[in-house]
Design a protein around this motif. Sequence first.
Motif, PDB file in Angstrom:
ATOM      1  N   PHE A  41       0.835  -1.206   0.000  1.00 56.02           N
ATOM      2  CA  PHE A  41       0.000   0.000   0.000  1.00 56.02           C
ATOM      3  C   PHE A  41       0.869   1.254   0.000  1.00 56.02           C
ATOM      4  CE2 PHE A  41      -2.477   3.375   2.028  1.00 56.02           C
ATOM      5  CZ  PHE A  41      -3.639   3.338   1.265  1.00 56.02           C
ATOM      6  N   THR A  42       1.929   1.239   0.804  1.00 53.20           N
ATOM      7  CA  THR A  42       2.838   2.395   0.859  1.00 53.20           C
ATOM      8  C   THR A  42       3.482   2.650  -0.492  1.00 53.20           C
ATOM      9  OG1 THR A  42       3.310   1.913   3.189  1.00 53.20           O
ATOM     10  CG2 THR A  42       4.830   3.387   2.049  1.00 53.20           C
ATOM     11  N   LEU A  43       3.972   1.590  -1.137  1.00 52.69           N
ATOM     12  CA  LEU A  43       4.618   1.727  -2.433  1.00 52.69           C
ATOM     13  C   LEU A  43       3.648   2.210  -3.503  1.00 52.69           C
ATOM     14  CD1 LEU A  43       6.773  -1.537  -2.403  1.00 52.69           C
ATOM     15  CD2 LEU A  43       7.607   0.799  -2.117  1.00 52.69           C
ATOM     16  N   GLN A  44       2.420   1.676  -3.451  1.00 49.24           N
ATOM     17  CA  GLN A  44       1.423   2.007  -4.467  1.00 49.24           C
ATOM     18  C   GLN A  44       0.955   3.461  -4.355  1.00 49.24           C
ATOM     19  OE1 GLN A  44       0.576  -0.378  -6.645  1.00 49.24           O
ATOM     20  NE2 GLN A  44      -0.876   0.807  -7.837  1.00 49.24           N
ATOM     21  N   GLU A  45       0.814   3.953  -3.118  1.00 49.66           N
ATOM     22  CA  GLU A  45       0.226   5.281  -2.909  1.00 49.66           C
ATOM     23  C   GLU A  45       1.255   6.309  -2.404  1.00 49.66           C
ATOM     24  OE1 GLU A  45      -2.921   5.905  -3.684  1.00 49.66           O
ATOM     25  OE2 GLU A  45      -3.304   3.816  -4.245  1.00 49.66           O
ATOM     26  N   LEU A  46       2.537   6.022  -2.588  1.00 53.43           N
ATOM     27  CA  LEU A  46       3.594   6.848  -2.009  1.00 53.43           C
ATOM     28  C   LEU A  46       3.482   8.320  -2.391  1.00 53.43           C
ATOM     29  CD1 LEU A  46       6.109   6.622  -0.230  1.00 53.43           C
ATOM     30  CD2 LEU A  46       7.449   6.265  -2.316  1.00 53.43           C
ATOM     31  N   SER A  47       3.141   8.577  -3.647  1.00 56.17           N
ATOM     32  CA  SER A  47       3.124   9.967  -4.126  1.00 56.17           C
ATOM     33  C   SER A  47       1.909  10.753  -3.649  1.00 56.17           C
ATOM     34  CB  SER A  47       3.166   9.994  -5.657  1.00 56.17           C
ATOM     35  OG  SER A  47       2.057   9.300  -6.196  1.00 56.17           O
ATOM     36  N   SER A  48       0.866  10.049  -3.165  1.00 53.41           N
ATOM     37  CA  SER A  48      -0.370  10.751  -2.788  1.00 53.41           C
ATOM     38  C   SER A  48      -0.622  10.789  -1.286  1.00 53.41           C
ATOM     39  CB  SER A  48      -1.565  10.076  -3.483  1.00 53.41           C
ATOM     40  OG  SER A  48      -1.671   8.714  -3.106  1.00 53.41           O
ATOM     41  N   LEU A  49       0.220  10.119  -0.487  1.00 57.59           N
ATOM     42  CA  LEU A  49       0.007  10.059   0.960  1.00 57.59           C
ATOM     43  C   LEU A  49       0.661  11.252   1.664  1.00 57.59           C
ATOM     44  CD1 LEU A  49       0.694   6.260   1.611  1.00 57.59           C
ATOM     45  CD2 LEU A  49      -1.535   7.379   1.531  1.00 57.59           C
ATOM     46  N   SER A  50       0.060  11.658   2.785  1.00 55.75           N
ATOM     47  CA  SER A  50       0.627  12.744   3.587  1.00 55.75           C
ATOM     48  C   SER A  50       1.825  12.220   4.382  1.00 55.75           C
ATOM     49  CB  SER A  50      -0.427  13.274   4.561  1.00 55.75           C
ATOM     50  OG  SER A  50      -0.748  12.287   5.528  1.00 55.75           O
ATOM     51  N   PRO A  51       2.748  13.097   4.766  1.00 59.63           N
ATOM     52  CA  PRO A  51       3.924  12.666   5.538  1.00 59.63           C
ATOM     53  C   PRO A  51       3.551  11.924   6.825  1.00 59.63           C
ATOM     54  CG  PRO A  51       4.233  14.914   4.744  1.00 59.63           C
ATOM     55  CD  PRO A  51       2.820  14.536   4.415  1.00 59.63           C
ATOM     56  N   ILE A  52       2.492  12.365   7.488  1.00 57.43           N
ATOM     57  CA  ILE A  52       2.075  11.709   8.744  1.00 57.43           C
ATOM     58  C   ILE A  52       1.636  10.279   8.471  1.00 57.43           C
ATOM     59  CG2 ILE A  52       0.362  11.740  10.607  1.00 57.43           C
ATOM     60  CD1 ILE A  52       0.344  14.789  10.411  1.00 57.43           C
ATOM     61  N   PHE A  53       0.849  10.101   7.408  1.00 56.89           N
ATOM     62  CA  PHE A  53       0.342   8.770   7.070  1.00 56.89           C
ATOM     63  C   PHE A  53       1.485   7.849   6.649  1.00 56.89           C
ATOM     64  CE2 PHE A  53      -2.784   5.955   4.740  1.00 56.89           C
ATOM     65  CZ  PHE A  53      -3.477   5.608   5.892  1.00 56.89           C
ATOM     66  N   ILE A  54       2.456   8.388   5.895  1.00 56.15           N
ATOM     67  CA  ILE A  54       3.614   7.598   5.483  1.00 56.15           C
ATOM     68  C   ILE A  54       4.425   7.167   6.709  1.00 56.15           C
ATOM     69  CG2 ILE A  54       5.852   7.715   4.304  1.00 56.15           C
ATOM     70  CD1 ILE A  54       4.539   9.440   2.170  1.00 56.15           C
ATOM     71  N   THR A  55       4.553   8.069   7.693  1.00 52.10           N
ATOM     72  CA  THR A  55       5.274   7.749   8.931  1.00 52.10           C
ATOM     73  C   THR A  55       4.583   6.617   9.681  1.00 52.10           C
ATOM     74  OG1 THR A  55       5.991  10.054   9.107  1.00 52.10           O
ATOM     75  CG2 THR A  55       6.166   8.689  11.090  1.00 52.10           C
ATOM     76  N   LEU A  56       3.257   6.678   9.768  1.00 53.64           N
ATOM     77  CA  LEU A  56       2.490   5.621  10.444  1.00 53.64           C
ATOM     78  C   LEU A  56       2.647   4.279   9.732  1.00 53.64           C
ATOM     79  CD1 LEU A  56      -0.824   7.558  11.280  1.00 53.64           C
ATOM     80  CD2 LEU A  56       0.932   6.796  12.904  1.00 53.64           C
ATOM     81  N   LEU A  57       2.590   4.313   8.395  1.00 54.59           N
ATOM     82  CA  LEU A  57       2.754   3.084   7.626  1.00 54.59           C
ATOM     83  C   LEU A  57       4.168   2.526   7.782  1.00 54.59           C
ATOM     84  CD1 LEU A  57       0.801   3.928   4.345  1.00 54.59           C
ATOM     85  CD2 LEU A  57       0.284   2.082   5.945  1.00 54.59           C
ATOM     86  N   ALA A  58       5.168   3.410   7.801  1.00 57.27           N
ATOM     87  CA  ALA A  58       6.559   2.969   7.992  1.00 57.27           C
ATOM     88  C   ALA A  58       6.726   2.291   9.352  1.00 57.27           C
ATOM     89  CB  ALA A  58       7.504   4.160   7.871  1.00 57.27           C
ATOM     90  N   ALA A  59       6.077   2.868  10.382  1.00 65.07           N
ATOM     91  CA  ALA A  59       6.116   2.265  11.721  1.00 65.07           C
ATOM     92  C   ALA A  59       5.469   0.880  11.710  1.00 65.07           C
ATOM     93  CB  ALA A  59       5.412   3.176  12.718  1.00 65.07           C
ATOM     94  N   LEU A  60       4.334   0.776  10.996  1.00 66.71           N
ATOM     95  CA  LEU A  60       3.637  -0.513  10.905  1.00 66.71           C
ATOM     96  C   LEU A  60       4.507  -1.547  10.190  1.00 66.71           C
ATOM     97  CD1 LEU A  60       1.140  -2.288  11.226  1.00 66.71           C
ATOM     98  CD2 LEU A  60       0.213  -1.282   9.128  1.00 66.71           C
ATOM     99  N   ILE A  61       5.215  -1.115   9.140  1.00 71.17           N
ATOM    100  CA  ILE A  61       6.101  -2.017   8.402  1.00 71.17           C
ATOM    101  C   ILE A  61       7.207  -2.541   9.310  1.00 71.17           C
ATOM    102  CG2 ILE A  61       7.852  -2.111   6.571  1.00 71.17           C
ATOM    103  CD1 ILE A  61       6.057  -0.128   4.993  1.00 71.17           C
ATOM    104  N   ILE A  62       7.817  -1.646  10.092  1.00 77.39           N
ATOM    105  CA  ILE A  62       8.922  -2.036  10.985  1.00 77.39           C
ATOM    106  C   ILE A  62       8.432  -2.991  12.074  1.00 77.39           C
ATOM    107  CG2 ILE A  62      10.574  -1.186  12.704  1.00 77.39           C
ATOM    108  CD1 ILE A  62      10.715   1.416  10.971  1.00 77.39           C
ATOM    109  N   VAL A  63       7.301  -2.629  12.705  1.00 82.31           N
ATOM    110  CA  VAL A  63       6.741  -3.467  13.778  1.00 82.31           C
ATOM    111  C   VAL A  63       6.361  -4.845  13.240  1.00 82.31           C
ATOM    112  CG1 VAL A  63       4.771  -3.740  15.339  1.00 82.31           C
ATOM    113  CG2 VAL A  63       5.936  -1.532  15.182  1.00 82.31           C
ATOM    114  N   SER A  64       5.712  -4.869  12.061  1.00 85.64           N
ATOM    115  CA  SER A  64       5.284  -6.141  11.460  1.00 85.64           C
ATOM    116  C   SER A  64       6.484  -7.009  11.105  1.00 85.64           C
ATOM    117  CB  SER A  64       4.445  -5.882  10.209  1.00 85.64           C
ATOM    118  OG  SER A  64       3.285  -5.148  10.521  1.00 85.64           O
ATOM    119  N   ALA A  65       7.548  -6.380  10.587  1.00 84.82           N
ATOM    120  CA  ALA A  65       8.746  -7.136  10.201  1.00 84.82           C
ATOM    121  C   ALA A  65       9.407  -7.769  11.422  1.00 84.82           C
ATOM    122  CB  ALA A  65       9.732  -6.215   9.485  1.00 84.82           C
ATOM    123  N   ILE A  66       9.535  -6.987  12.509  1.00 87.03           N
ATOM    124  CA  ILE A  66      10.154  -7.517  13.734  1.00 87.03           C
ATOM    125  C   ILE A  66       9.306  -8.658  14.311  1.00 87.03           C
ATOM    126  CG2 ILE A  66      10.764  -6.959  16.122  1.00 87.03           C
ATOM    127  CD1 ILE A  66      11.419  -4.090  15.108  1.00 87.03           C
TER     128      ILE A  66
END
Length: 480
Positions: A210-235
């Motif tokens: 989802f992050t990769l697909q919508e990267l250009s249209s997401l707000s910085p806050i939303f991208i930060t939240l998704l990045a956090a979710l990616i890191i937490v999910s990976a760990i």
Amino acid sequence: MKKTNVLIITLAIFMTTFMSAIEGTIVSTAMPTIVSDLNGLEIMNWVVSIFLFMTAVSTPLYGKLSDSIGRKPVFLFGIALFVVGSALCGQAHNMIELILFRVIQGLGSGAVQPVAMTIIADLYSLDKRAKMLGLNSGFWGVASVIAPLLGGFIVQKLSWHWVFYINVPIGLIAFLLVVIFLHESKETKKTRLDIQGTFWLVALLLALMFTLQELSSLSPIFITLLAALIIVSAIAFFKAEKRATDPIMPLSILKDREFQAVNMITLLISGVVIGFEFYIPTWMQGINGTSATIAGFAVTPSSVMWVVGSFVIGGLLKHWGVRKSFFGMLTLLLIADILLLVVPIYTPFWVFCFIAVINGLAFGSIITAAQVRSQVLVEPQNVGVATSFNTLMRYLGQTMLVSIYGITFNTVVANQIAKRPELTQNMMNKIVSAAKAKELAPNLVPQLRQVLFSGLKGVYIVSLIAIILSFIFNCIYKRK
């Protein structure tokens, strides 16, 4: 126990590959008609995105199941789900229904593609496997040529519903052939489904895609939240896999440096494929002024040579080995990409056909070799997982590079327009279509084409970086 009819099962696999491959292009061809009928322009991208999402997310799960309970039941389930999803898509009355039914279709596709390649690994010895995987990949090339013509015919002569209904008879025939002619041992190892690992893997892939697909249209806050979710999910995923008695993705396969390198090359080169096949038709229409049909044929030689490359790579692997074979084919890609970067704005059509020939030969060789090598590097009980992982890398590569290409292209175009006050974004929307370009003022067309030319050069600079990174990954692993 009855023996599998190798020829008929191979035919059934080719049918399912064609069915899956044609789906992406033919739906894109029919999309304007679907949107006008179902009134959903603002969410139409989800018709394609959700299909790719669900295919990518479900692929690792099916790979593990095929290793645990057998290829046949998983393959049949995937075909059945794909056929049901296709039939429901044809019945959709609005865009929301269509998107939901595409979820079902994508879940079926997630089983069909990797399990089909795993069955080929079971049926054919190593020396023949590259050729058969290459021939199977060739059906993607055939589909890319046929789909636009078939899609246009169906929309004009029948209705857009048949874009989905066409999968039903193909899928049913393939389903029956597999039921009757594929026979495998009834012995399956007892397995406990890795619920925790599956949950965190799905969460990780959904957030990442989802992050990769919508990267250009997401707000910085939303991208930060998704990045956090990616890191937490990976760990959480890696911790779950360490604890699991029968993990969905055995971490042992990821410890092999060659396996890592081969799959990173798959990810990067799959992205390069999309960059070539998606943007060259835009170049042909927007700059060369060719029709949409002719523009599509500029990449046709790539599809044809993909099959040739798939056959050639078997001999190269035998004589040169993996690293040298990859080096040779990556060099061809490098030459083709440099040609795209140095050609002048008005370049003859045949030059792009020549570049497509070079690219197709390299694409077919690299992708096929990576599939075979991924299967060889793991234990026999993990062949399904390894095949699914390689397929997942292809989807991630496409999604990742398409997003980066889009951001690069749009940034370059916006900067160029800012320097030319007489040009607008609406004009750029028209110049990329040979038919719409006729509505523009003749004195502005050369400038618009120059802006488009700059944007396309930006795209192929990204491809150049991806190819260079592939060279680096090809050098980092140590041969056993």
